[in-house]
Design an enzyme around this catalytic site. Structure first.
Site, mmCIF file in Angstrom:
data_model
loop_
_atom_site.group_PDB
_atom_site.id
_atom_site.type_symbol
_atom_site.label_atom_id
_atom_site.label_comp_id
_atom_site.label_asym_id
_atom_site.label_seq_id
_atom_site.Cartn_x
_atom_site.Cartn_y
_atom_site.Cartn_z
ATOM 1 N N SER A 26 -15.614 -10.770 7.915
ATOM 2 C CA SER A 26 -15.977 -9.416 8.108
ATOM 3 C C SER A 26 -17.346 -9.332 8.735
ATOM 4 O O SER A 26 -17.901 -10.347 8.777
ATOM 5 C CB SER A 26 -16.259 -8.735 6.757
ATOM 6 O OG SER A 26 -17.274 -9.653 5.974
ATOM 7 N N GLU A 178 -3.707 -13.903 -1.296
ATOM 8 C CA GLU A 178 -4.705 -14.819 -1.910
ATOM 9 C C GLU A 178 -5.396 -14.673 -3.078
ATOM 10 O O GLU A 178 -6.403 -13.745 -2.782
ATOM 11 C CB GLU A 178 -5.668 -14.865 -0.539
ATOM 12 C CG GLU A 178 -6.985 -15.582 -0.724
ATOM 13 C CD GLU A 178 -7.838 -15.690 0.449
ATOM 14 O OE1 GLU A 178 -7.826 -14.903 1.468
ATOM 15 O OE2 GLU A 178 -8.841 -16.495 0.362
ATOM 16 N N LYS A 220 -1.935 -18.255 -0.477
ATOM 17 C CA LYS A 220 -3.295 -18.957 -0.026
ATOM 18 C C LYS A 220 -3.992 -18.978 -1.392
ATOM 19 O O LYS A 220 -4.912 -17.944 -1.603
ATOM 20 C CB LYS A 220 -3.861 -17.960 0.926
ATOM 21 C CG LYS A 220 -5.142 -18.585 1.353
ATOM 22 C CD LYS A 220 -5.781 -17.786 2.705
ATOM 23 C CE LYS A 220 -7.148 -18.320 2.935
ATOM 24 N NZ LYS A 220 -7.383 -17.949 4.402
ATOM 25 N N GLY A 263 -12.702 -22.756 0.596
ATOM 26 C CA GLY A 263 -13.544 -22.043 -0.436
ATOM 27 C C GLY A 263 -14.928 -22.778 -0.484
ATOM 28 O O GLY A 263 -15.704 -22.629 -1.669
HETATM 29 P P1 13P Z 1 -12.718 -20.211 3.542
HETATM 30 O O1 13P Z 1 -11.729 -21.607 4.004
HETATM 31 O O2 13P Z 1 -14.172 -20.450 4.505
HETATM 32 O O3 13P Z 1 -12.761 -20.478 1.950
HETATM 33 O O4 13P Z 1 -12.155 -19.259 4.336
HETATM 34 C C1 13P Z 1 -10.723 -18.748 4.045
HETATM 35 C C2 13P Z 1 -10.629 -17.331 3.813
HETATM 36 O O5 13P Z 1 -9.566 -16.768 4.705
HETATM 37 C C3 13P Z 1 -11.241 -16.893 2.618
HETATM 38 O O6 13P Z 1 -10.507 -15.373 2.594
#
Ligand code: 13P
Length: 342
Positions: A26, A178, A220, A263
């Site tokens: 974002s 996710e 995810k 993450g």
């Molecule tokens: P990260 O792999 O940096 O955690 O980001 C993945 C993502 O799309 C988080 O929403």
């Protein structure tokens, strides 16, 4: 809903030997990333940076199955006027769009959040489809701390994810579902394991109730790991075994694929965990990556906002994409990190 067509896209997103680039930061998050490398977050700089990723021909053609975009990027053109989304599609990857509007405090649940963005979603998706998006992403955030997560907050988030997923399928867009259990905090791996299982179980119950076709989604999730501030560390193998076991206990086999988030794991940890799981095998889904930070930290550092560094940044991105692509096949080795570094 044409489920066969949705399933085809979902399968393409989790093609063995490829994975997803999460480039959907974002405006607030990309500013944080740019601040770290001393780059001002202007529309042009954001465009230039993302364009360099999408023009990394080797990475995009060989190792990337899909790209998650922020709304600004989906509607942005490259410096020469070509829509950025066209660069992605021409490389053979599927373009996707982050459609959630971020998290807000959940009233009545101190310290917990709810993801918003359902209002007007069908109309937005119709426009995004028109522009070329074939999948979407919605991220629910579950934090672990004293007394949280609560069942109420997990259920509210799972319900929103399920509503979103069904709305996407109605628009012929594959939903990435996710539910992220954060790795901030000092909890141990057993606590992450317990919470991850509870969250996934709740999410799949809601997906079932909202009549989401599981053959037409990509999950995810987080991996089962220790909190960042936990004093004891778990081995790569323990994380891999626990993650597989937690998913086997909660995720139906009709889901085509699992594409993990990184993450906040280090680049190499994220690669090693994915590789270990694919080496162990014995699960019914494809398992690959949908990394943001673990794919982009290296190219961001190499680029630092300078046009003369574009080629070096593209090499750094290609290297991480290749390492993770090998991990999606269980064929990554530690030694490849330096041997194959571009
Ligand atoms: P990260 O792999 O940096 O955690 O980001 C993945 C993502 O799309 C988080 O929403």
């Amino acid at each position: 809903m044409n489920l066969a067509a949705l399933n085809e896209i979902a399968e393409k997103m989790v093609t063995p030997g490829k994975g997803i680039l999460a480039a959907d930061e974002s405006s607030g998050t990309i500013k944080k990333r740019f601040d770290a490398i001393g780059v001002e977050s202007t529309e042009t700089n954001r465009r230039d940076y993302r364009e360099l990723l999408f023009r990394s021909t080797e990475a995009m053609q060989k190792y990337i199955s899909g790209v998650i975009l922020y709304e600004e990027t989906l509607y942005q053109d490259a410096a020469d006027g070509t829509p950025l989304v066209k660069l992605i599609a021409e490389a053979g990857a599927v373009p996707g769009i982050k459609v959630d509007k971020g998290t807000k405090p959940l009233p009545g649940f101190p310290g917990e959040t709810i993801t918003e963005g359902l209002d007007g979603l069908p109309e937005r998706l119709a426009k995004d489809y028109e522009r070329g998006a074939r999948f979407a992403k919605w991220r629910a955030v579950i934090d672990i701390a004293a007394g949280i997560p609560t069942a109420g907050a997990v259920k509210a988030n799972a319900h929103a994810l399920a509503r979103y997923a069904r709305i996407c399928q109605e628009a012929q867009i594959v939903p990435i579902v996710e539910p992220e259990v954060l790795m901030d905090g000092s909890h141990d791996i057993a606590r992450c394991d317990e919470v991850t299982r509870f969250v996934l179980q709740t999410v799949f119950a809601e997906l079932f109730e909202q009549r989401v076709a599981l053959e037409g989604i990509v999950l995810k999730p987080n991996m089962v790991v220790c909190g960042k501030k936990c004093e004891t560390r778990a081995t790569i193998d323990e994380c891999a075994h626990r993650t597989i076991a937690a998913l086997k206990a909660t995720v139906p086999s009709s889901v085509p694929g699992i594409a993990y988030l990184s993450g906040g794991q280090s680049d190499e940890e994220a690669t090693a965990h994915l590789n270990a799981m694919n080496k162990i095998g014995g699960f019914p889904w494809k398992m690959t990556f949908s990394y943001g930070r673990a794919l982009q930290a290296a190219p961001q550092k190499a680029w630092a906002g300078r046009p003369e560094n574009v080629a070096a940044a593209q090499r750094a991105f290609t290297h991480r994409a290749r390492m993770n692509a090998l991990a999606s096949l269980g064929k990554w080795e530690d030694s490849l990190e330096t041997a194959l570094a571009a």
